[in-house]
Design a protein around this motif. Structure first.
Motif, PDB file in Angstrom:
ATOM      1  N   GLU A  12      56.541  40.492  39.351  1.00 28.33           N
ATOM      2  CA  GLU A  12      55.716  40.649  40.551  1.00 28.33           C
ATOM      3  C   GLU A  12      56.035  39.552  41.568  1.00 28.33           C
ATOM      4  OE1 GLU A  12      51.535  40.759  39.636  1.00 28.33           O
ATOM      5  OE2 GLU A  12      51.036  40.197  41.700  1.00 28.33           O
ATOM      6  N   ARG A  13      56.229  38.324  41.056  1.00 30.75           N
ATOM      7  CA  ARG A  13      56.564  37.215  41.939  1.00 30.75           C
ATOM      8  C   ARG A  13      57.859  37.511  42.697  1.00 30.75           C
ATOM      9  NH1 ARG A  13      59.074  31.488  39.909  1.00 30.75           N
ATOM     10  NH2 ARG A  13      59.710  30.799  41.965  1.00 30.75           N
ATOM     11  N   LEU A  16      57.237  40.023  45.382  1.00 34.77           N
ATOM     12  CA  LEU A  16      56.535  39.396  46.514  1.00 34.77           C
ATOM     13  C   LEU A  16      57.519  38.620  47.383  1.00 34.77           C
ATOM     14  CD1 LEU A  16      53.281  38.101  44.767  1.00 34.77           C
ATOM     15  CD2 LEU A  16      53.396  39.795  46.594  1.00 34.77           C
ATOM     16  N   GLN A  17      58.444  37.910  46.714  1.00 33.48           N
ATOM     17  CA  GLN A  17      59.470  37.168  47.469  1.00 33.48           C
ATOM     18  C   GLN A  17      60.233  38.109  48.383  1.00 33.48           C
ATOM     19  OE1 GLN A  17      62.166  35.348  44.740  1.00 33.48           O
ATOM     20  NE2 GLN A  17      60.806  33.669  44.207  1.00 33.48           N
ATOM     21  N   HIS A  20      58.457  39.144  51.481  1.00 35.38           N
ATOM     22  CA  HIS A  20      58.403  38.154  52.555  1.00 35.38           C
ATOM     23  C   HIS A  20      59.759  37.890  53.164  1.00 35.38           C
ATOM     24  CE1 HIS A  20      54.263  37.049  52.317  1.00 35.38           C
ATOM     25  NE2 HIS A  20      54.338  36.998  51.019  1.00 35.38           N
ATOM     26  N   GLN A  21      60.796  38.377  52.526  1.00 32.71           N
ATOM     27  CA  GLN A  21      62.129  38.101  53.035  1.00 32.71           C
ATOM     28  C   GLN A  21      62.857  39.398  53.282  1.00 32.71           C
ATOM     29  OE1 GLN A  21      63.873  35.137  50.332  1.00 32.71           O
ATOM     30  NE2 GLN A  21      63.634  33.865  52.140  1.00 32.71           N
TER      31      GLN A  21
ATOM     32  N   ASP B  90      56.166  28.348  44.918  1.00 30.79           N
ATOM     33  CA  ASP B  90      57.207  29.224  45.406  1.00 30.79           C
ATOM     34  C   ASP B  90      57.086  29.259  46.928  1.00 30.79           C
ATOM     35  OD1 ASP B  90      58.790  31.353  46.243  1.00 30.79           O
ATOM     36  OD2 ASP B  90      58.544  32.384  44.326  1.00 30.79           O
ATOM     37  N   LYS B  92      58.528  30.800  49.164  1.00 30.75           N
ATOM     38  CA  LYS B  92      58.665  32.077  49.864  1.00 30.75           C
ATOM     39  C   LYS B  92      57.361  32.865  49.848  1.00 30.75           C
ATOM     40  CE  LYS B  92      63.439  32.241  48.401  1.00 30.75           C
ATOM     41  NZ  LYS B  92      64.171  32.618  47.182  1.00 30.75           N
ATOM     42  N   LEU B  93      56.462  32.484  48.933  1.00 34.29           N
ATOM     43  CA  LEU B  93      55.193  33.212  48.828  1.00 34.29           C
ATOM     44  C   LEU B  93      54.121  32.500  49.653  1.00 34.29           C
ATOM     45  CD1 LEU B  93      56.693  34.719  46.673  1.00 34.29           C
ATOM     46  CD2 LEU B  93      54.828  34.318  45.092  1.00 34.29           C
ATOM     47  N   GLU B  97      49.159  33.962  47.350  1.00 34.14           N
ATOM     48  CA  GLU B  97      49.990  34.644  46.347  1.00 34.14           C
ATOM     49  C   GLU B  97      50.406  33.685  45.237  1.00 34.14           C
ATOM     50  OE1 GLU B  97      52.045  37.986  49.291  1.00 34.14           O
ATOM     51  OE2 GLU B  97      53.013  36.079  48.921  1.00 34.14           O
ATOM     52  N   VAL B 101      49.613  34.252  41.328  1.00 32.68           N
ATOM     53  CA  VAL B 101      50.656  34.321  40.306  1.00 32.68           C
ATOM     54  C   VAL B 101      50.419  33.245  39.239  1.00 32.68           C
ATOM     55  CG1 VAL B 101      53.115  33.879  39.882  1.00 32.68           C
ATOM     56  CG2 VAL B 101      52.429  35.412  41.726  1.00 32.68           C
ATOM     57  N   GLN B 133      53.297  31.705  54.442  1.00 28.13           N
ATOM     58  CA  GLN B 133      54.225  31.254  53.407  1.00 28.13           C
ATOM     59  C   GLN B 133      54.154  29.731  53.261  1.00 28.13           C
ATOM     60  OE1 GLN B 133      57.515  33.801  55.162  1.00 28.13           O
ATOM     61  NE2 GLN B 133      58.303  33.386  53.127  1.00 28.13           N
TER      62      GLN B 133
END
Lengths: 261, 332
Positions: A12-13, A16-17, A20-21, B90, B92-93, B97, B101, B133
């Motif tokens: 899931e992480r 999610l990354q 966002h990208q 992280d 990027k999150l 989030e 996580v 982010q």
């Protein structure tokens, strides 16, 4: 159960990354198209396929394997980044299953890898690459590609755990490109000097490429007197995957659980 | 006294030839902030890594929340939170989030993790930034979200490894406020720091660490009394140096040292107040440029306890800057 749940959280992480990208997603779409054009049309116009056949049909299995190979560098960079930013230590100080982290990361890569592969298959179909021997064998070929990718992401995970920093991982990762070119992916090995030919033919990438060509029914199946990995590509690929997984899964799991000791 | 919630006996850790810990003993009473004070390389981080089960000791014993770190690391992990020198997120999150996580990985369940993340963001006033982010966060916000992530399981023992190193004064105050709030709610905090001021502000007991051992322990007040403070006097002309020196020696019992027009006097015990000093010097007709009582720094602690300066990094010098600024403002 805990290992599975934690692994899914890490998948899931990763998703999610990606959300966002969008840039990464675009790159995933554009890169294969660029490679197809570059190799298929720029280089391909000057390359003769042994035994005849369309070069672009010869090329596509090579590109499938090459993009699977990139799992090595992406896993290496991700793991090294987590480690140098303290994320690895945070996970190791929590009641998270320590096994789950490397399994989750490699599992997450397999999910995104499948997505990328689908795009590349579509690119191939658009330029005239075809599946010739039926759906069953084509699905088997996709299975081989995913297994190969999964193996590579375990190798990358271990290397990432060994590296001191994210920057080192970043600067090492372009090396996967020449590594994947030392093979039969883009050109036949027949014309190479004997020593280089031996290296290329025993490169696990060559076995995987040959296995895909065979299963998809694409041109470039080597002559019967070729070296063992190329004449038994499927067995060779499965053996390579088994050996690499048996070595790198325990190494990575152990290294993750004990890192910094 | 309650039995210690964190204890270490004879902890040793070797990395090849280098001995990071050379027999460290600690006893942290529950519900307190305990400071490990020392320069870089003293062994503070190694101690925290062992207590939070990231590293195993070469020798010695340590228990956290009643569990041996070597024999029951899983039980220890359920009881602790760790916030290190990084923002272990992280990037990027988004902040939210990340918390979700990590919350799921901390066994809170999907719904539990969501609720806990929202609750912590609300409580520590990060709701505005929560959906951005982490890569867009300022240094102070990163540390705050990192600290919050260590609270997901409401740990009974929280390890903070240099929580404010490199932060601006305002962010440092915010982190301090959070730590105080947590201890008020019953948690125990073990923090490492290079700043005597930080230990003074937060900790009820401090262990000074040097070369992997505790070289002094006590309350910050006891420690400061042992080290004393310094009186800085700057006189108007060289003619006044001898006179001022004699007065300071009589008032403090210390040994004044002159550098150009400045006289520095080390004081043990209670220092005379600035007005007292001014009155005495003024009465003797000494022209005063500047007077200040300087609180001891980590360097002073080390100089007193070990006879050599702390091998502190560049950041240590930020301690000096505010003081210079104060002086300039006073002069202006």
């Amino acid at each position: 159960m805990i290992v599975l749940a934690d692994s899914l959280t890490l998948v899931e992480r990763k998703l999610l990354q990606l959300r966002h990208q969008p840039g990464t997603l675009v790159a995933m779409l554009v890169m294969p198209a660029v490679m197809v054009v570059l190799f298929g049309y720029v280089f391909g116009s000057a390359i003769q396929v042994p035994g005849g056949g369309n070069y672009r049909e010869y090329l596509m299995p090579g590109l499938f394997v090459m993009t699977s190979m990139f799992a090595l560098s992406s896993a290496m960079v991700d793991v090294a980044a987590d480690q140098s930013r303290g994320v690895t230590d945070r996970l190791r100080s929590m009641p998270t299953s320590r096994m789950a982290v490397p399994f989750g990361q490699t599992g997450a890569d397999a999910v995104t890898g499948l997505f990328g592969l689908v795009i590349l298959l579509a690119c191939g179909l658009a330029i005239g690459w075809r599946v010739h021997d039926g759906l069953g064998r084509a699905v088997a070929a996709v299975g081989v590609l995913l297994l190969f990718r999964y193996t590579m992401s375990w190798v990358g995970t271990y290397l990432g755990l060994l590296l001191p920093s994210e920057q080192t991982a970043d600067s090492l990762s372009p090396l996967t490109l020449p590594l994947s070119m030392l093979s039969n992916a883009f050109v036949p090995t027949d014309g190479m000097p004997a020593w280089l030919r031996a290296i290329c033919e025993w490169n696990p990438i060559s076995a995987a490429v040959a296995a895909c060509r065979k299963l998809f029914g694409n041109p470039g199946v080597p002559a019967a007197d070729g070296s063992w990995p190329l004449t038994h590509p499927l067995t060779a690929t499965l053996l390579w995957a088994a050996v690499l997984l048996v070595v790198f899964v325990p190494l990575s799991v152990r290294r993750f659980a004990r890192a910094g000791l | 006294m309650d039995s210690p919630i964190v204890s270490a006996q004879g902890l040793r850790k070797r990395f090849g030839e280098f001995e990071a810990l050379a027999g460290l003993d600690l006893a942290v009473p529950p519900g307190t902030v305990y400071g490990l004070l020392g320069p870089n390389g003293a062994g503070k981080s190694t101690a925290v890594r062992i207590l939070s089960t990231l590293t195993r000791p070469t020798a010695g014993r340590a228990t956290v929340a009643g569990f041996d770190v070597r024999e029951h690391p899983g039980k220890v992990r359920e009881a602790i939170g760790l916030a290190g020198q990084h923002a272990a997120m992280d990037e990027k999150l988004t902040g939210r989030e990340n918390l979700r996580v990590f919350g799921k990985l901390a066994r809170l369940g999907r719904r539990g993790a969501r609720r806990r993340a929202d609750e912590l963001l609300e409580r520590f006033e990060l709701t505005e930034a929560a959906d951005r982010q982490v890569s867009t966060y300022s240094g102070g916000m990163r540390r705050r979200i990192d600290l919050i992530a260590s609270l997901l399981r409401a740990p009974s023992v929280l390890f903070l490894d240099e929580p404010t190193t490199g932060l601006d004064p305002r962010s440092r105050l915010e982190i301090w406020a959070i730590v105080r709030e947590l201890v008020a709610a019953g948690a125990t905090v073990l923090l490492t720091t290079q700043y005597l001021e930080e230990a003074d502000q937060l900790a009820s007991a401090v262990a000074v660490i040097d070369r992997g051992q505790v070289i002094a322990e006590g309350t910050p007040a006891q420690l400061k009394a042992r080290i004393g403070s310094h009186i800085d006097v700057e006189v108007g002309s060289e003619d006044d140096l001898a006179e001022a020196g004699a007065i300071l020696e009589r008032m403090t019992g210390g040994q004044p040292r002159a550098e150009d027009l400045r006289i520095v006097t080390g004081v043990h015990g209670t220092a005379p107040s600035v007005p007292q000093i001014v009155r005495e010097l003024d009465a003797a007709g000494v022209a005063i440029q500047d007077v200040g009582v300087r609180r001891p720094s980590l360097d002073d602690v080390f100089l007193t306890l070990t006879g050599r300066p702390a091998e502190a990094p560049a950041e240590q010098r930020t301690d000096e800057q505010p003081k210079q600024r104060e002086k300039q403002e006073a002069a202006a």
